[in-house]
Scaffold this active site. Structure first.
Site, PDB file in Angstrom:
ATOM      1  N   LYS A  92     -58.529 -20.495-102.846  1.00  0.00           N
ATOM      2  CA  LYS A  92     -59.261 -19.633-101.910  1.00  0.00           C
ATOM      3  C   LYS A  92     -58.583 -19.570-100.537  1.00  0.00           C
ATOM      4  O   LYS A  92     -57.726 -20.417-100.218  1.00  0.00           O
ATOM      5  CB  LYS A  92     -60.704 -20.132-101.798  1.00  0.00           C
ATOM      6  CG  LYS A  92     -61.514 -19.925-103.091  1.00  0.00           C
ATOM      7  CD  LYS A  92     -62.962 -20.359-102.918  1.00  0.00           C
ATOM      8  CE  LYS A  92     -63.768 -20.080-104.185  1.00  0.00           C
ATOM      9  NZ  LYS A  92     -65.202 -20.483-104.025  1.00  0.00           N
ATOM     10  N   TYR A 117     -67.379 -10.918-107.646  1.00  0.00           N
ATOM     11  CA  TYR A 117     -68.560 -11.786-107.527  1.00  0.00           C
ATOM     12  C   TYR A 117     -69.864 -11.027-107.778  1.00  0.00           C
ATOM     13  O   TYR A 117     -70.912 -11.470-107.308  1.00  0.00           O
ATOM     14  CB  TYR A 117     -68.593 -12.423-106.137  1.00  0.00           C
ATOM     15  CG  TYR A 117     -67.717 -13.652-105.982  1.00  0.00           C
ATOM     16  CD1 TYR A 117     -67.927 -14.796-106.762  1.00  0.00           C
ATOM     17  CD2 TYR A 117     -66.701 -13.701-105.030  1.00  0.00           C
ATOM     18  CE1 TYR A 117     -67.138 -15.934-106.608  1.00  0.00           C
ATOM     19  CE2 TYR A 117     -65.916 -14.841-104.870  1.00  0.00           C
ATOM     20  CZ  TYR A 117     -66.145 -15.953-105.664  1.00  0.00           C
ATOM     21  OH  TYR A 117     -65.369 -17.088-105.508  1.00  0.00           O
ATOM     22  N   ASN A 137     -64.576 -23.700-100.052  1.00  0.00           N
ATOM     23  CA  ASN A 137     -64.409 -24.874-100.913  1.00  0.00           C
ATOM     24  C   ASN A 137     -63.123 -24.823-101.750  1.00  0.00           C
ATOM     25  O   ASN A 137     -63.036 -25.436-102.808  1.00  0.00           O
ATOM     26  CB  ASN A 137     -65.656 -25.089-101.769  1.00  0.00           C
ATOM     27  CG  ASN A 137     -65.972 -23.907-102.659  1.00  0.00           C
ATOM     28  OD1 ASN A 137     -65.192 -22.963-102.731  1.00  0.00           O
ATOM     29  ND2 ASN A 137     -67.088 -23.962-103.349  1.00  0.00           N
ATOM     30  N   HIS A 148     -61.771 -21.747-107.032  1.00  0.00           N
ATOM     31  CA  HIS A 148     -62.738 -21.100-107.935  1.00  0.00           C
ATOM     32  C   HIS A 148     -62.351 -21.395-109.368  1.00  0.00           C
ATOM     33  O   HIS A 148     -61.161 -21.466-109.697  1.00  0.00           O
ATOM     34  CB  HIS A 148     -62.734 -19.576-107.742  1.00  0.00           C
ATOM     35  CG  HIS A 148     -63.396 -18.860-108.890  1.00  0.00           C
ATOM     36  ND1 HIS A 148     -64.750 -18.681-108.963  1.00  0.00           N
ATOM     37  CD2 HIS A 148     -62.890 -18.342-110.048  1.00  0.00           C
ATOM     38  CE1 HIS A 148     -65.053 -18.075-110.121  1.00  0.00           C
ATOM     39  NE2 HIS A 148     -63.933 -17.858-110.781  1.00  0.00           N
ATOM     40  N   GLU A 192     -62.875 -12.359-115.789  1.00  0.00           N
ATOM     41  CA  GLU A 192     -62.130 -12.664-114.557  1.00  0.00           C
ATOM     42  C   GLU A 192     -60.621 -12.551-114.771  1.00  0.00           C
ATOM     43  O   GLU A 192     -59.900 -12.055-113.896  1.00  0.00           O
ATOM     44  CB  GLU A 192     -62.533 -14.053-114.064  1.00  0.00           C
ATOM     45  CG  GLU A 192     -63.976 -14.077-113.575  1.00  0.00           C
ATOM     46  CD  GLU A 192     -64.511 -15.456-113.203  1.00  0.00           C
ATOM     47  OE1 GLU A 192     -65.679 -15.524-112.803  1.00  0.00           O
ATOM     48  OE2 GLU A 192     -63.752 -16.450-113.313  1.00  0.00           O
TER      49      GLU A 192
HETATM   50  P1  RTP Z   1     -66.860 -20.698-108.006  1.00  0.00           P
HETATM   51  O1  RTP Z   1     -67.651 -19.645-108.738  1.00  0.00           O
HETATM   52  O2  RTP Z   1     -66.207 -20.212-106.737  1.00  0.00           O
HETATM   53  O3  RTP Z   1     -65.906 -21.447-108.907  1.00  0.00           O
HETATM   54  O4  RTP Z   1     -67.885 -21.828-107.514  1.00  0.00           O
HETATM   55  P2  RTP Z   1     -69.138 -22.451-108.257  1.00  0.00           P
HETATM   56  O5  RTP Z   1     -69.256 -21.921-109.655  1.00  0.00           O
HETATM   57  O6  RTP Z   1     -69.035 -23.926-108.066  1.00  0.00           O
HETATM   58  O7  RTP Z   1     -70.322 -21.919-107.343  1.00  0.00           O
HETATM   59  P3  RTP Z   1     -71.184 -20.569-107.472  1.00  0.00           P
HETATM   60  O8  RTP Z   1     -72.618 -20.952-107.493  1.00  0.00           O
HETATM   61  O9  RTP Z   1     -70.651 -19.706-108.561  1.00  0.00           O
HETATM   62  O10 RTP Z   1     -70.906 -19.901-106.052  1.00  0.00           O
HETATM   63  C1  RTP Z   1     -69.742 -19.126-105.856  1.00  0.00           C
HETATM   64  C2  RTP Z   1     -69.171 -19.461-104.499  1.00  0.00           C
HETATM   65  O11 RTP Z   1     -70.049 -18.995-103.481  1.00  0.00           O
HETATM   66  C3  RTP Z   1     -69.940 -19.845-102.351  1.00  0.00           C
HETATM   67  N1  RTP Z   1     -71.247 -20.416-102.058  1.00  0.00           N
HETATM   68  N2  RTP Z   1     -71.750 -20.470-100.863  1.00  0.00           N
HETATM   69  N3  RTP Z   1     -73.447 -20.873 -98.640  1.00  0.00           N
HETATM   70  C4  RTP Z   1     -73.825 -21.296 -99.837  1.00  0.00           C
HETATM   71  O12 RTP Z   1     -74.878 -21.858-100.030  1.00  0.00           O
HETATM   72  C5  RTP Z   1     -72.939 -21.040-100.965  1.00  0.00           C
HETATM   73  N4  RTP Z   1     -73.203 -21.332-102.235  1.00  0.00           N
HETATM   74  C6  RTP Z   1     -72.111 -20.936-102.920  1.00  0.00           C
HETATM   75  C7  RTP Z   1     -68.922 -20.926-102.676  1.00  0.00           C
HETATM   76  O13 RTP Z   1     -67.635 -20.475-102.224  1.00  0.00           O
HETATM   77  C8  RTP Z   1     -69.005 -20.951-104.192  1.00  0.00           C
HETATM   78  O14 RTP Z   1     -67.850 -21.531-104.745  1.00  0.00           O
HETATM   79 MG    MG Z   2     -69.235 -19.843-110.087  1.00  0.00          MG
END
Ligand code: RTP
Ligand code: MG
Length: 137
Positions: free
Chosen positions: A9, A49, A112, A115, A126
């Site tokens: 990222k 997204y 973070n 992804h 994707e």
């Molecule tokens: P990713 O899709 O990026 O691999 O991450 P993930 O599955 O661990 O998390 P996801 O729930 O899919 O959320 C996608 C990305 O959104 C951002 N995020 N921000 N501000 C917040 O509360 C929040 N929650 C999620 C993060 O960049 C997350 O990786």
């Molecule tokens: Mg995710």
């Protein structure tokens, strides 16, 4: 052999730590079968997204992901989808296990550093969003 989709990222590319993340990927036994550096537009980030479009963080997330270049990759390994999510660690670095990418490098729950696809269907979507078949070797 399973494939998954990965992004380094903007927060990580900006801090010149992509190489450290790529080293962890290779040390963990993944083959990088596709890789390129790109700059997402806001609307490309929104398309990527779209599953999160109703979430409160959607707009901030898409602005973050399009503010500077990212590195997109296709990773191959047995059980690649789960293995890459384990190597990344929890979404919030405060909850991530020691040794994971997010524990070592993430700035916060949004910025973070990485992804990873969460299921075979999302991995297929994707990968096809960013790569054509000739770019995977
Ligand atoms: P990713 O899709 O990026 O691999 O991450 P993930 O599955 O661990 O998390 P996801 O729930 O899919 O959320 C996608 C990305 O959104 C951002 N995020 N921000 N501000 C917040 O509360 C929040 N929650 C999620 C993060 O960049 C997350 O990786
Ligand atoms: Mg995710």
């Amino acid at each position: 052999m399973e494939r998954t989709f990965a992004i380094i990222k903007p927060d990580a590319v900006e801090r010149n730590i992509s190489g450290k993340i790529i080293s962890k990927i290779e040390e963990a036994g993944f083959k990088i079968v596709g890789m390129k550096k790109i700059q997402l537009s806001k609307s490309q980030a929104e398309g990527f997204y779209y599953v999160h479009k109703e979430r409160p963080f959607f707009n901030d997330l898409c602005s973050f992901m399009s503010r500077s270049p990212v590195i997109v990759m296709v990773l191959e390994k047995e059980g690649a989808i789960a293995a890459w999510r384990t190597l990344m660690g929890a979404t919030n670095p405060a909850n991530a296990e020691p040794g994971t990418i997010r524990k070592e490098f993430a700035k916060n729950i949004e910025e973070n550093s990485s992804h990873g696809s969460d299921a075979p269907e999302t991995a297929a979507f994707e990968i096809s969003y960013f790569f054509n078949a000739f770019e995977l070797v």
